[in-house]
Motif scaffolding. Structure first.
Motif, PDB file in Angstrom:
ATOM      1  N   ASP A   1       0.826  -1.209   0.000  1.00  0.00           N
ATOM      2  CA  ASP A   1       0.000   0.000   0.000  1.00  0.00           C
ATOM      3  C   ASP A   1       0.862   1.261   0.000  1.00  0.00           C
ATOM      4  O   ASP A   1       0.621   2.197  -0.767  1.00  0.00           O
ATOM      5  CB  ASP A   1      -0.916   0.011   1.226  1.00  0.00           C
ATOM      6  CG  ASP A   1      -2.027  -1.030   1.140  1.00  0.00           C
ATOM      7  OD1 ASP A   1      -2.216  -1.602   0.058  1.00  0.00           O
ATOM      8  OD2 ASP A   1      -2.683  -1.277   2.177  1.00  0.00           O
ATOM      9  N   ALA A   2       1.861   1.288   0.874  1.00  0.00           N
ATOM     10  CA  ALA A   2       2.721   2.465   0.986  1.00  0.00           C
ATOM     11  C   ALA A   2       3.505   2.697  -0.299  1.00  0.00           C
ATOM     12  O   ALA A   2       3.685   3.841  -0.733  1.00  0.00           O
ATOM     13  CB  ALA A   2       3.676   2.292   2.169  1.00  0.00           C
ATOM     14  N   LEU A   3       3.967   1.598  -0.895  1.00  0.00           N
ATOM     15  CA  LEU A   3       4.751   1.727  -2.122  1.00  0.00           C
ATOM     16  C   LEU A   3       3.894   2.230  -3.280  1.00  0.00           C
ATOM     17  O   LEU A   3       4.316   3.118  -4.047  1.00  0.00           O
ATOM     18  CB  LEU A   3       5.371   0.366  -2.470  1.00  0.00           C
ATOM     19  CG  LEU A   3       6.514   0.355  -3.484  1.00  0.00           C
ATOM     20  CD1 LEU A   3       7.649   1.255  -3.041  1.00  0.00           C
ATOM     21  CD2 LEU A   3       7.024  -1.068  -3.665  1.00  0.00           C
ATOM     22  N   LEU A   4       2.702   1.695  -3.405  1.00  0.00           N
ATOM     23  CA  LEU A   4       1.798   2.150  -4.467  1.00  0.00           C
ATOM     24  C   LEU A   4       1.439   3.611  -4.290  1.00  0.00           C
ATOM     25  O   LEU A   4       1.432   4.385  -5.259  1.00  0.00           O
ATOM     26  CB  LEU A   4       0.534   1.291  -4.473  1.00  0.00           C
ATOM     27  CG  LEU A   4      -0.530   1.687  -5.513  1.00  0.00           C
ATOM     28  CD1 LEU A   4       0.031   1.590  -6.924  1.00  0.00           C
ATOM     29  CD2 LEU A   4      -1.772   0.811  -5.356  1.00  0.00           C
ATOM     30  N   GLN A   5       1.137   4.009  -3.048  1.00  0.00           N
ATOM     31  CA  GLN A   5       0.782   5.407  -2.790  1.00  0.00           C
ATOM     32  C   GLN A   5       1.933   6.342  -3.145  1.00  0.00           C
ATOM     33  O   GLN A   5       1.733   7.393  -3.764  1.00  0.00           O
ATOM     34  CB  GLN A   5       0.396   5.578  -1.326  1.00  0.00           C
ATOM     35  CG  GLN A   5      -0.103   6.982  -0.984  1.00  0.00           C
ATOM     36  CD  GLN A   5      -0.481   7.105   0.475  1.00  0.00           C
ATOM     37  OE1 GLN A   5       0.183   6.561   1.344  1.00  0.00           O
ATOM     38  NE2 GLN A   5      -1.557   7.834   0.751  1.00  0.00           N
ATOM     39  N   ALA A   6       3.154   5.954  -2.757  1.00  0.00           N
ATOM     40  CA  ALA A   6       4.315   6.789  -3.079  1.00  0.00           C
ATOM     41  C   ALA A   6       4.536   6.859  -4.577  1.00  0.00           C
ATOM     42  O   ALA A   6       4.847   7.928  -5.126  1.00  0.00           O
ATOM     43  CB  ALA A   6       5.555   6.230  -2.373  1.00  0.00           C
ATOM     44  N   HIS A   7       4.373   5.733  -5.250  1.00  0.00           N
ATOM     45  CA  HIS A   7       4.550   5.718  -6.710  1.00  0.00           C
ATOM     46  C   HIS A   7       3.523   6.613  -7.385  1.00  0.00           C
ATOM     47  O   HIS A   7       3.852   7.371  -8.319  1.00  0.00           O
ATOM     48  CB  HIS A   7       4.433   4.282  -7.219  1.00  0.00           C
ATOM     49  CG  HIS A   7       4.524   4.169  -8.716  1.00  0.00           C
ATOM     50  ND1 HIS A   7       5.667   4.496  -9.422  1.00  0.00           N
ATOM     51  CD2 HIS A   7       3.602   3.770  -9.639  1.00  0.00           C
ATOM     52  CE1 HIS A   7       5.460   4.294 -10.702  1.00  0.00           C
ATOM     53  NE2 HIS A   7       4.211   3.872 -10.869  1.00  0.00           N
ATOM     54  N   GLN A   8       2.279   6.554  -6.932  1.00  0.00           N
ATOM     55  CA  GLN A   8       1.241   7.407  -7.505  1.00  0.00           C
ATOM     56  C   GLN A   8       1.524   8.882  -7.253  1.00  0.00           C
ATOM     57  O   GLN A   8       1.091   9.747  -8.031  1.00  0.00           O
ATOM     58  CB  GLN A   8      -0.120   7.013  -6.931  1.00  0.00           C
ATOM     59  CG  GLN A   8      -0.605   5.647  -7.399  1.00  0.00           C
ATOM     60  CD  GLN A   8      -1.855   5.188  -6.693  1.00  0.00           C
ATOM     61  OE1 GLN A   8      -2.145   5.626  -5.563  1.00  0.00           O
ATOM     62  NE2 GLN A   8      -2.632   4.315  -7.323  1.00  0.00           N
ATOM     63  N   ALA A   9       2.260   9.177  -6.170  1.00  0.00           N
ATOM     64  CA  ALA A   9       2.613  10.567  -5.861  1.00  0.00           C
ATOM     65  C   ALA A   9       3.852  11.035  -6.616  1.00  0.00           C
ATOM     66  O   ALA A   9       4.240  12.202  -6.503  1.00  0.00           O
ATOM     67  CB  ALA A   9       2.843  10.720  -4.361  1.00  0.00           C
TER      68      ALA A   9
END
Length: 294
Positions: free
Chosen positions: A182-190
């Protein structure tokens, strides 16, 4: 190297007093039956044991390999390699008269091993191009993701805490599984395009899973680990090795901590005006809030 009276290779002649020194190591220890068998084998075959691995010794005595490790710990050593070093000293007549001095020498040897790791790191950054390039690309990555699990976490935390002072958005992943995804996907989307991964022995399988997902997302990997020949080195776009000390019960991370600090410096140097502004803002906040005692 000499041979024993049998003339067979791999057996050292024993100096006068060697058995007494070994008995001093064993004296007063509360040993299990299996450990007593190991101790008796050492007394009977000291000239051979110094050439044996823990597996070899376990097989000769008829015990498990973990029993050998626990035996070394029962004598006050961090592991079998440290015990074997002390036994070599006994055979060569180079250790002190007491078990305490043998263990004190073990501590010195652990520090010497860390000094060697720092010397290797010193030679690595003698040509600093790779470190400078790492600082540049990580300074440009916003947000910047950091990964550190299990025993690698303290080094990752130190890097993250320091990097947050000079970089606008640094996010630490310290939990594995769905939380990491979850954290990795959120950071990637940002907008995150790099992940800084600290992977020290023992290499956590769950950390490798996070790196696999980062690669699936198209992110690049800056890998800080102890050995450039680790099997997962192919996952790295930038590899920065720093050896760990392995002579104590748990690995020590002096060189990785220094490398983490160097990498923060490289990030700051890549964007000096931003770093200076952020450091000044933090200092003003810490003074206003009385963070520290003078």
């Amino acid at each position: 190297m000499t041979t024993g009276t049998s003339g067979s290779p791999g057996v050292l002649d024993l100096p006068v007093g060697s058995t007494e020194r070994l008995l001093a190591l064993l004296d007063g220890r509360r040993l299990s039956p299996a450990q007593r068998r190991i101790g008796q084998f050492l007394i009977d075959h000291l000239g051979e044991v110094v050439f044996m691995s823990s597996v070899d010794l376990a097989e000769r005595v008829g015990v498990s390999q973990p029993s050998v490790t626990r035996f070394a710990a029962a004598l006050g050593f961090s592991g079998y390699p440290a015990l074997r070093d002390a036994l070599k000293g006994i055979v060569l007549g180079t250790v002190g008269d007491s078990p305490e001095e043998a263990r004190r020498n073990e501590f010195q040897a652990a520090i010497a091993a860390e000094q060697a790791n720092l010397e290797v790191l010193h030679r690595l950054v003698a040509t600093p191009d790779r470190l400078i390039e790492a600082g540049r690309v990580l300074a440009e990555c916003d947000p910047l993701v950091v990964l550190g699990l299990r025993l690698s976490l303290p080094v990752a935390q130190y890097f993250t805490y320091s990097a947050q002072r000079v970089h606008p958005d640094v996010r630490l992943i310290s939990l594995a599984g769905s939380s990491a995804s979850d954290a990795l996907l959120q950071a990637h989307q940002a907008g995150a395009s790099w992940i800084v991964a600290f992977l020290m022995p023992r290499y956590a399988e769950e950390a490798l899973d996070v790196l696999d997902y980062a690669r699936e997302l198209g992110m690049k990997v800056a890998l800080i680990t102890d050995n450039p020949l680790v099997p997962f080195a192919t996952a790295a776009d930038i590899m920065l090795p720093a050896g760990v000390g392995s002579r104590l019960v748990f690995d020590s991370h002096a060189a990785p901590m220094v490398l983490a600090s160097l990498l923060v410096q490289a990030i700051a140097d890549a964007a000096p005006e931003r770093a200076q502004a952020r450091l000044e803002a933090y200092e003003a906040l810490s003074e206003a809030r009385d963070y520290y005692r003078s």
